[in-house]
Scaffold this motif. Structure first.
Motif, PDB file in Angstrom:
ATOM      1  N   VAL A  76       0.834  -1.201   0.000  1.00  0.00           N
ATOM      2  CA  VAL A  76       0.000   0.000   0.000  1.00  0.00           C
ATOM      3  C   VAL A  76       0.869   1.251   0.000  1.00  0.00           C
ATOM      4  CG1 VAL A  76      -1.667   1.335   1.360  1.00  0.00           C
ATOM      5  CG2 VAL A  76      -1.963  -1.141   1.084  1.00  0.00           C
ATOM      6  N   ALA A  77       2.000   1.191   0.714  1.00  0.00           N
ATOM      7  CA  ALA A  77       2.910   2.329   0.810  1.00  0.00           C
ATOM      8  C   ALA A  77       3.879   2.419  -0.364  1.00  0.00           C
ATOM      9  CB  ALA A  77       3.695   2.249   2.116  1.00  0.00           C
ATOM     10  N   ASP A  78       3.730   1.518  -1.351  1.00  0.00           N
ATOM     11  CA  ASP A  78       4.588   1.482  -2.544  1.00  0.00           C
ATOM     12  C   ASP A  78       6.045   1.163  -2.220  1.00  0.00           C
ATOM     13  OD1 ASP A  78       2.555   2.011  -4.446  1.00  0.00           O
ATOM     14  OD2 ASP A  78       2.664   4.160  -3.974  1.00  0.00           O
ATOM     15  N   ALA A  79       6.275   0.496  -1.079  1.00  0.00           N
ATOM     16  CA  ALA A  79       7.630   0.046  -0.752  1.00  0.00           C
ATOM     17  C   ALA A  79       7.974  -1.220  -1.531  1.00  0.00           C
ATOM     18  CB  ALA A  79       7.753  -0.207   0.752  1.00  0.00           C
ATOM     19  N   VAL A  80       6.956  -1.961  -1.947  1.00  0.00           N
ATOM     20  CA  VAL A  80       7.122  -3.112  -2.827  1.00  0.00           C
ATOM     21  C   VAL A  80       6.047  -3.011  -3.908  1.00  0.00           C
ATOM     22  CG1 VAL A  80       8.086  -4.593  -1.031  1.00  0.00           C
ATOM     23  CG2 VAL A  80       5.616  -4.604  -1.434  1.00  0.00           C
ATOM     24  N   GLN A  81       6.227  -3.759  -4.982  1.00  0.00           N
ATOM     25  CA  GLN A  81       5.275  -3.711  -6.099  1.00  0.00           C
ATOM     26  C   GLN A  81       4.348  -4.924  -6.133  1.00  0.00           C
ATOM     27  OE1 GLN A  81       8.699  -3.622  -8.513  1.00  0.00           O
ATOM     28  NE2 GLN A  81       8.358  -1.534  -9.250  1.00  0.00           N
ATOM     29  N   VAL A  82       4.834  -6.028  -5.582  1.00  0.00           N
ATOM     30  CA  VAL A  82       4.090  -7.282  -5.584  1.00  0.00           C
ATOM     31  C   VAL A  82       4.295  -7.950  -4.235  1.00  0.00           C
ATOM     32  CG1 VAL A  82       3.803  -9.532  -6.723  1.00  0.00           C
ATOM     33  CG2 VAL A  82       4.474  -7.534  -8.072  1.00  0.00           C
ATOM     34  N   VAL A  83       3.317  -8.750  -3.808  1.00  0.00           N
ATOM     35  CA  VAL A  83       3.438  -9.487  -2.546  1.00  0.00           C
ATOM     36  C   VAL A  83       3.152 -10.962  -2.790  1.00  0.00           C
ATOM     37  CG1 VAL A  83       2.381  -9.890  -0.272  1.00  0.00           C
ATOM     38  CG2 VAL A  83       2.917  -7.565  -1.009  1.00  0.00           C
ATOM     39  N   SER A  84       3.947 -11.807  -2.159  1.00  0.00           N
ATOM     40  CA  SER A  84       3.619 -13.225  -2.059  1.00  0.00           C
ATOM     41  C   SER A  84       2.966 -13.387  -0.697  1.00  0.00           C
ATOM     42  CB  SER A  84       4.894 -14.083  -2.144  1.00  0.00           C
ATOM     43  OG  SER A  84       4.587 -15.440  -1.841  1.00  0.00           O
ATOM     44  N   ALA A 102      -5.214 -10.401  -6.847  1.00  0.00           N
ATOM     45  CA  ALA A 102      -4.338 -11.569  -6.888  1.00  0.00           C
ATOM     46  C   ALA A 102      -4.400 -12.161  -8.291  1.00  0.00           C
ATOM     47  CB  ALA A 102      -4.788 -12.594  -5.858  1.00  0.00           C
ATOM     48  N   PHE A 103      -3.227 -12.605  -8.816  1.00  0.00           N
ATOM     49  CA  PHE A 103      -3.216 -13.039 -10.217  1.00  0.00           C
ATOM     50  C   PHE A 103      -2.661 -14.433 -10.434  1.00  0.00           C
ATOM     51  CE2 PHE A 103       0.418 -10.234  -9.377  1.00  0.00           C
ATOM     52  CZ  PHE A 103       1.502 -11.014  -9.770  1.00  0.00           C
ATOM     53  N   VAL A 104      -2.194 -15.099  -9.383  1.00  0.00           N
ATOM     54  CA  VAL A 104      -1.833 -16.510  -9.503  1.00  0.00           C
ATOM     55  C   VAL A 104      -1.961 -17.134  -8.113  1.00  0.00           C
ATOM     56  CG1 VAL A 104       0.654 -16.059  -9.238  1.00  0.00           C
ATOM     57  CG2 VAL A 104      -0.112 -18.204 -10.270  1.00  0.00           C
ATOM     58  N   LEU A 105      -2.616 -18.283  -8.050  1.00  0.00           N
ATOM     59  CA  LEU A 105      -2.857 -18.966  -6.776  1.00  0.00           C
ATOM     60  C   LEU A 105      -1.823 -20.062  -6.578  1.00  0.00           C
ATOM     61  CD1 LEU A 105      -4.747 -19.457  -4.312  1.00  0.00           C
ATOM     62  CD2 LEU A 105      -5.981 -21.094  -5.749  1.00  0.00           C
ATOM     63  N   ALA A 106      -1.149 -20.035  -5.428  1.00  0.00           N
ATOM     64  CA  ALA A 106      -0.124 -21.037  -5.148  1.00  0.00           C
ATOM     65  C   ALA A 106      -0.632 -22.149  -4.239  1.00  0.00           C
ATOM     66  CB  ALA A 106       1.106 -20.375  -4.518  1.00  0.00           C
ATOM     67  N   SER A 107      -1.531 -21.832  -3.320  1.00  0.00           N
ATOM     68  CA  SER A 107      -2.054 -22.871  -2.429  1.00  0.00           C
ATOM     69  C   SER A 107      -3.541 -22.677  -2.193  1.00  0.00           C
ATOM     70  CB  SER A 107      -1.301 -22.885  -1.098  1.00  0.00           C
ATOM     71  OG  SER A 107      -1.456 -21.674  -0.404  1.00  0.00           O
ATOM     72  N   GLU A 108      -4.243 -23.788  -2.077  1.00  0.00           N
ATOM     73  CA  GLU A 108      -5.690 -23.780  -1.918  1.00  0.00           C
ATOM     74  C   GLU A 108      -6.112 -23.960  -0.467  1.00  0.00           C
ATOM     75  OE1 GLU A 108      -6.898 -26.850  -4.584  1.00  0.00           O
ATOM     76  OE2 GLU A 108      -6.454 -25.673  -6.384  1.00  0.00           O
ATOM     77  N   GLY A 219     -15.063 -25.279   2.809  1.00  0.00           N
ATOM     78  CA  GLY A 219     -14.681 -25.514   1.418  1.00  0.00           C
ATOM     79  C   GLY A 219     -13.287 -24.986   1.152  1.00  0.00           C
ATOM     80  N   PRO A 220     -12.904 -24.849  -0.123  1.00  0.00           N
ATOM     81  CA  PRO A 220     -11.562 -24.346  -0.458  1.00  0.00           C
ATOM     82  C   PRO A 220     -11.376 -22.914   0.022  1.00  0.00           C
ATOM     83  CG  PRO A 220     -12.943 -24.403  -2.411  1.00  0.00           C
ATOM     84  CD  PRO A 220     -13.709 -25.106  -1.340  1.00  0.00           C
ATOM     85  N   MET A 221     -10.155 -22.598   0.379  1.00  0.00           N
ATOM     86  CA  MET A 221      -9.831 -21.272   0.919  1.00  0.00           C
ATOM     87  C   MET A 221      -8.569 -20.779   0.220  1.00  0.00           C
ATOM     88  SD  MET A 221     -10.775 -19.088   3.345  1.00  0.00           S
ATOM     89  CE  MET A 221     -10.128 -17.810   4.437  1.00  0.00           C
ATOM     90  N   PRO A 222      -8.684 -19.941  -0.819  1.00  0.00           N
ATOM     91  CA  PRO A 222      -7.483 -19.433  -1.487  1.00  0.00           C
ATOM     92  C   PRO A 222      -6.523 -18.836  -0.470  1.00  0.00           C
ATOM     93  CG  PRO A 222      -9.461 -18.705  -2.612  1.00  0.00           C
ATOM     94  CD  PRO A 222      -9.908 -19.324  -1.325  1.00  0.00           C
ATOM     95  N   ALA A 223      -5.295 -19.248  -0.544  1.00  0.00           N
ATOM     96  CA  ALA A 223      -4.333 -18.809   0.468  1.00  0.00           C
ATOM     97  C   ALA A 223      -3.170 -18.077  -0.192  1.00  0.00           C
ATOM     98  CB  ALA A 223      -3.866 -20.007   1.286  1.00  0.00           C
ATOM     99  N   ASN A 224      -2.045 -18.740  -0.323  1.00  0.00           N
ATOM    100  CA  ASN A 224      -0.861 -18.066  -0.855  1.00  0.00           C
ATOM    101  C   ASN A 224      -1.053 -17.690  -2.324  1.00  0.00           C
ATOM    102  OD1 ASN A 224       2.217 -18.677  -2.174  1.00  0.00           O
ATOM    103  ND2 ASN A 224       2.058 -17.247  -0.483  1.00  0.00           N
ATOM    104  N   THR A 225      -0.795 -16.434  -2.627  1.00  0.00           N
ATOM    105  CA  THR A 225      -0.948 -15.910  -3.978  1.00  0.00           C
ATOM    106  C   THR A 225       0.175 -14.930  -4.273  1.00  0.00           C
ATOM    107  OG1 THR A 225      -2.190 -13.926  -3.358  1.00  0.00           O
ATOM    108  CG2 THR A 225      -3.462 -15.945  -3.664  1.00  0.00           C
ATOM    109  N   LEU A 226       0.240 -14.491  -5.493  1.00  0.00           N
ATOM    110  CA  LEU A 226       0.932 -13.246  -5.817  1.00  0.00           C
ATOM    111  C   LEU A 226      -0.150 -12.216  -6.070  1.00  0.00           C
ATOM    112  CD1 LEU A 226       3.962 -13.977  -8.187  1.00  0.00           C
ATOM    113  CD2 LEU A 226       3.891 -13.908  -5.695  1.00  0.00           C
ATOM    114  N   TYR A 227      -0.051 -11.067  -5.399  1.00  0.00           N
ATOM    115  CA  TYR A 227      -1.026 -10.012  -5.633  1.00  0.00           C
ATOM    116  C   TYR A 227      -0.322  -8.663  -5.708  1.00  0.00           C
ATOM    117  CZ  TYR A 227      -1.019  -9.039  -0.517  1.00  0.00           C
ATOM    118  OH  TYR A 227      -0.672  -8.714   0.777  1.00  0.00           O
ATOM    119  N   ALA A 228      -1.008  -7.709  -6.311  1.00  0.00           N
ATOM    120  CA  ALA A 228      -0.434  -6.372  -6.519  1.00  0.00           C
ATOM    121  C   ALA A 228      -1.577  -5.368  -6.601  1.00  0.00           C
ATOM    122  CB  ALA A 228       0.388  -6.336  -7.799  1.00  0.00           C
TER     123      ALA A 228
END
Length: 336
Positions: A76-84, A102-108, A219-228
Motif C-alpha cells: 500500500v505504501a509502494d515500498a514493494v510492487q508485488v506481494v507473495s 491476486a493473479f496466480v494462486l499457489a495454495s488452496e 470448502g476451499p480457501m485461497p491462500a498463498n498468492t501473488l497479488y499487486a
C-alpha cells in the motif's frame, strides 16, 4: 584490398547478430513476503532457487517482513510492487479503499495450524478455555490472526476475549511457546511440525490440507498468492505475465518433487537444523498446493464469509469479489 573489404563486410553482418545475442535487461521487481523461510512461501522460494524469474526476464528482489500483514502494508505504501501472501489481504484492503488483485494462486489451503500449549493448557478441553489467554500470531492482520479469529468464533468467543502476541514465524515463536509466554499459537510449517515433535503443542485446528480447510471454512480457501495493486497490473501486464509464468513453473516442479528434492533445494537455514523435519513438513502441506494456479470462485466466497463471520467492519462493506482476483494471466500462460 578485396580481402579488407570482405573482412569489413563480414564484421558488419556479424554485428547485429552479436547484439541480438546479448541478454536483455532484466525487469526489476520488488516483492514483499511475510516470512520467506516458511513453507507457506515455498513456491516463491522454488521460483527463486530454480531461476524461473530470471528465465522470464525478471530481476526479483525479495523484501522479507515479519508477517503477511506487514507485507501488505508495504505494498500500500509502494515500498514493494508485488506481494507473495494471503489472498484475504485483497479483501481486507478493498474494504479500506485499496484496489488490489491476486493473479496466480499457489495454495488452496492456508497451510496453518493452531495448537495449545501442553505446558500451560494441559487441561484444555474446549475453545472456551482460551478465554483470557494469549495467542501467538505472526503479525497483526496476518492470515495467522484470521485463522485464530475463525477458531474463536466457532467456539463462541470474540477477539475481545483473548490477547494476541506478535511472535513472527521463526525462533521467536518457538521460544514464546516453550517459555510459556503464550498459551496458544497459530503458525505455519515447518514450525508447527517442530513444536509437535517436541510435544510442546496439541493441535486444535488444522488447515494445512484441503480436508482440514474444508472442516474449518466449509470448502476451499485461497491462500498463498501473488497479488499487486490493480493499477500496477494494468500498467505492467508483461511483468505480471512473467511473474505468473515463473510461479506456474514452480508449482509444476513442486507437484512432481520428492520431499528430499525440496529439502535439497531450499537454503540451508530454512531447514531449521533438521532436514527430516522439513521433509515431513513439506509432506504435510503438499496436498494443498495448487496444480494449475487458478482461483476457484467458490474459494473467494468462502474467504469473504470467513472474514465477515468475525469482523463487523467487513460484514458492513460491499466487496466486489471479482475485482480481487483474476485468472487472466494463468489462462494466457497455459494457452497451447
Amino acid at each position: 584490398m578485396r580481402a579488407f573489404v570482405l573482412s569489413c563486410f563480414m564484421l558488419l553482418v556479424a554485428a547485429p547478430a552479436t547484439a541480438k545475442e546479448q541478454p536483455p535487461d532484466l525487469t526489476p521487481v520488488h516483492l514483499g513476503v511475510g516470512g520467506q523461510a516458511v513453507i507457506y512461501n515455498l513456491p516463491l522460494t522454488v521460483a527463486l532457487e530454480q531461476g524461473y524469474f530470471r528465465d522470464e526476464g525478471l530481476d526479483v528482489k525479495v523484501i522479507d517482513f515479519t508477517g503477511g500483514g506487514k507485507a501488505a502494508q508495504a505494498l500500500v505504501a509502494d515500498a514493494v510492487q508485488v506481494v507473495s501472501g494471503a489472498y484475504e489481504h485483497t479483501l481486507r484492503l478493498q474494504a479500506r479503499g485499496q484496489a488490489l488483485q491476486a493473479f496466480v494462486l499457489a495454495s488452496e489451503s492456508p497451510q496453518l495450524a493452531m495448537g495449545i500449549s501442553t505446558r500451560t493448557l494441559a487441561n484444555y478441553s474446549s475453545i472456551a478455555d482460551l478465554r483470557g489467554k494469549t495467542i501467538g500470531i505472526s503479525a497483526p492482520g496476518s492470515s495467522t490472526q484470521m485463522l485464530a479469529n475463525r477458531v474463536l468464533a466457532q467456539g463462541g468467543l470474540s477477539t475481545e476475549d483473548v490477547a494476541f502476541a506478535t511472535v513472527g514465524t521463526g525462533a521467536t515463536a518457538v521460544q514464546a511457546m516453550l517459555s510459556g509466554k503464550i498459551h496458544a499459537l497459530v503458525n505455519a510449517e515447518p514450525l508447527i511440525s517442530l513444536l509437535e515433535q517436541q510435544q510442546a503443542i496439541r493441535l486444535i485446528a488444522d488447515a494445512r490440507t484441503p480436508a482440514g480447510t474444508a472442516a474449518l471454512f466449509g470448502g476451499p480457501m485461497p491462500a498463498n498468492t501473488l497479488y499487486a495493486k490493480s493499477t500496477y497490473i494494468q500498467n505492467n501486464p508483461q511483468t505480471v505475465q512473467a511473474l505468473t509464468n515463473a510461479m506456474l513453473k514452480a508449482l509444476t516442479w513442486l507437484h512432481d518433487a520428492t520431499d528430499a528434492e525440496v529439502a535439497d533445494l531450499v537454503p540451508t537455514p530454512y531447514l531449521m537444523g533438521d532436514a527430516e523435519l522439513y521433509r515431513q513438513a513439506f509432506r504435510n502441506i503438499q496436498p494443498s498446493l495448487s496444480v494449475n494456479g487458478r482461483f476457484p470462485a467458490e474459494g473467494a466466497r468462502n474467504a469473504l464469509q470467513a472474514l465477515q463471520s468475525f469482523d463487523p467492519a467487513m460484514a458492513q462493506r460491499q466487496i466486489n469479489l471479482q475485482a480481487t482476483w483474476t485468472n487472466q494471466f494463468v489462462d494466457q500462460a497455459t494457452q497451447p
